[in-house]
Design a protein around this motif. Sequence first.
Motif, short mmCIF file in Angstrom:
data_model
loop_
_atom_site.label_atom_id
_atom_site.label_comp_id
_atom_site.label_asym_id
_atom_site.label_seq_id
_atom_site.Cartn_x
_atom_site.Cartn_y
_atom_site.Cartn_z
N TYR A 71 -36.95 -28.85 -12.80
CA TYR A 71 -36.10 -29.65 -13.72
C TYR A 71 -35.52 -31.03 -13.24
CZ TYR A 71 -31.80 -30.38 -16.73
OH TYR A 71 -30.74 -30.56 -17.77
N ARG B 249 -34.71 -37.21 -9.99
CA ARG B 249 -34.11 -36.24 -8.85
C ARG B 249 -34.72 -34.53 -9.48
NH1 ARG B 249 -28.16 -34.28 -8.19
NH2 ARG B 249 -28.74 -32.48 -6.76
N ILE C 135 -33.57 -31.42 -9.74
CA ILE C 135 -32.55 -30.49 -9.62
C ILE C 135 -33.07 -29.07 -9.38
CG2 ILE C 135 -30.76 -29.53 -10.78
CD1 ILE C 135 -30.74 -32.64 -12.13
N ASN D 117 -22.77 -25.22 -3.28
CA ASN D 117 -22.47 -26.14 -4.54
C ASN D 117 -23.86 -27.13 -4.65
OD1 ASN D 117 -19.37 -26.12 -3.24
ND2 ASN D 117 -19.70 -25.49 -5.17
N GLY D 118 -23.96 -27.19 -6.11
CA GLY D 118 -25.06 -28.21 -6.23
C GLY D 118 -26.12 -27.65 -5.96
N ALA D 119 -26.67 -26.41 -5.68
CA ALA D 119 -28.08 -26.02 -5.28
C ALA D 119 -28.98 -25.79 -6.39
CB ALA D 119 -27.90 -24.79 -4.43
N GLY D 120 -28.26 -25.75 -7.65
CA GLY D 120 -29.27 -25.49 -8.83
C GLY D 120 -28.73 -23.98 -9.57
N LYS D 121 -28.00 -23.47 -9.08
CA LYS D 121 -27.86 -21.91 -9.71
C LYS D 121 -27.50 -22.09 -10.92
CE LYS D 121 -24.41 -21.39 -6.63
NZ LYS D 121 -24.32 -22.84 -6.13
N THR D 122 -26.71 -22.83 -11.52
CA THR D 122 -26.13 -22.76 -12.83
C THR D 122 -27.45 -23.38 -13.81
OG1 THR D 122 -23.96 -22.93 -12.58
CG2 THR D 122 -24.54 -23.77 -14.82
N THR D 123 -28.18 -24.38 -13.03
CA THR D 123 -29.23 -24.73 -13.95
C THR D 123 -30.38 -23.96 -14.27
OG1 THR D 123 -28.77 -27.11 -13.04
CG2 THR D 123 -30.89 -26.86 -13.70
N HIS E 236 -20.85 -17.56 -5.05
CA HIS E 236 -20.57 -18.41 -4.27
C HIS E 236 -20.36 -17.82 -2.74
CE1 HIS E 236 -19.51 -21.73 -6.80
NE2 HIS E 236 -20.51 -22.14 -6.25
N1 LIG Z 1 -28.59 -32.76 -16.95
C1 LIG Z 1 -28.11 -33.28 -15.77
N2 LIG Z 1 -28.35 -34.60 -15.36
C2 LIG Z 1 -28.18 -35.02 -14.01
N3 LIG Z 1 -27.83 -34.07 -13.07
C3 LIG Z 1 -27.74 -32.78 -13.38
C4 LIG Z 1 -27.83 -32.31 -14.65
N4 LIG Z 1 -27.64 -30.82 -14.63
C5 LIG Z 1 -27.20 -30.55 -13.28
N5 LIG Z 1 -27.29 -31.95 -12.41
C6 LIG Z 1 -26.93 -32.11 -10.99
O1 LIG Z 1 -27.80 -30.85 -10.25
C7 LIG Z 1 -27.20 -30.32 -9.36
C8 LIG Z 1 -27.12 -28.70 -9.53
O2 LIG Z 1 -26.36 -28.29 -10.52
P1 LIG Z 1 -25.92 -26.70 -10.65
O3 LIG Z 1 -24.52 -26.93 -11.40
O4 LIG Z 1 -27.09 -26.19 -11.15
O5 LIG Z 1 -25.60 -26.39 -9.19
P2 LIG Z 1 -24.87 -25.16 -8.82
O6 LIG Z 1 -25.53 -24.57 -7.80
O7 LIG Z 1 -24.58 -24.41 -9.98
O8 LIG Z 1 -23.63 -25.85 -8.17
P3 LIG Z 1 -22.07 -24.94 -8.07
O9 LIG Z 1 -22.18 -23.86 -6.99
O10 LIG Z 1 -21.05 -26.27 -7.52
O11 LIG Z 1 -21.45 -24.56 -9.58
C9 LIG Z 1 -25.87 -30.99 -9.34
O12 LIG Z 1 -25.80 -32.08 -8.01
C10 LIG Z 1 -25.68 -31.45 -10.72
O13 LIG Z 1 -24.85 -32.66 -10.52
#
Ligand SMILES: Nc1ncnc2c1ncn2[C@@H]1O[C@H](COP(=O)(O)OP(=O)(O)OP(=O)(O)O)[C@@H](O)[C@H]1O
Length: 264
Positions: free
Chosen positions: A12, A17, A19, A39-45, A203
């Motif tokens: 993705y 970048r 993600i 945080n920011g690893a990509g879990k929610t993505t 987390h």
């Molecule tokens: N549509 C998008 N456009 C640009 N950047 C994105 C997009 N979606 C996610 N990101 C970036 O991708 C990275 C991963 O986001 P994500 O929400 O998946 O992380 P996470 O592991 O769930 O983080 P957290 O633990 O903080 O909730 C973050 O740096 C976020 O800013």
Amino acid sequence: MTTVLSLTDASYIRNRRPILDTVTWQVDDSERWVILGPNGAGKTTILKLVTANDFPTTGTVDVLGERLGKVDIFELRNRLGFVSSATARRIPPNELVRDVVLTAAYSVEGRWNEQYDAIDVRQADRVLAEWDLLELADQAFGTLSDGERKRALIARAVMTDPELLLLDEPSASLDLGARERLLQMLSGFAQSQYSPAMVMVTHHVEEIPPGFTHLLLVRDGKIQAAGPIADTLTAENLEATFGMPFELTVSRGRYAATARSTSA
Ligand SMILES: Nc1ncnc2c1ncn2[C@@H]1O[C@H](COP(=O)(O)OP(=O)(O)OP(=O)(O)O)[C@@H](O)[C@H]1O
């Protein structure tokens, strides 16, 4: 065993970048997975792709035997249960807890004039009881405590007997008692043979409910490690994922991690 979820080389990419970077991961119907990472690893993505709220830039995502991009996403979403902070925001604050659960049968968020079948009302009562919400059934959703709200959202998510239940940080922001109560309920649910496959983002290793079977460790959009929790949740893998050394302990099925002093 049936595969309910399969990501193959899924990336993705936003603003050039990655993600998520060539993620390959599979979930079978008897498995209950925890996704852990900084945080920011990509879990929610990952959950965003699995719930068809977005699509991979490259690679494939198959959910419940359907390939994303080739399936009616509304039909697919009806087969999934999903709880996140965003799902909470969609519930009208004045909605009664009973209706928060019941309206899932019609895939709507606020009760209007629908007539519900007796079978749906019975199912809602069963689910409300299962998640210890019967006494709160006539209370407005907006007046619930955080812990009660999380239970109501999970009850809503399981009302339709989903084939895959996805939970994004269900115990975030809960006090110790509310967290433990929720973890006990999730643990019981995870151990039932009648429950669907589950994927829970968290987390903290302290928030892994006993009964969850597998762990996906994610760092910088890549899979750091994946497999049965007993093999995958190690101090070495935590260090590789979070970039610092940990002391990891396990007691009666619960894990705890604290930073390991490097001075001794
Ligand atoms: N549509 C998008 N456009 C640009 N950047 C994105 C997009 N979606 C996610 N990101 C970036 O991708 C990275 C991963 O986001 P994500 O929400 O998946 O992380 P996470 O592991 O769930 O983080 P957290 O633990 O903080 O909730 C973050 O740096 C976020 O800013």
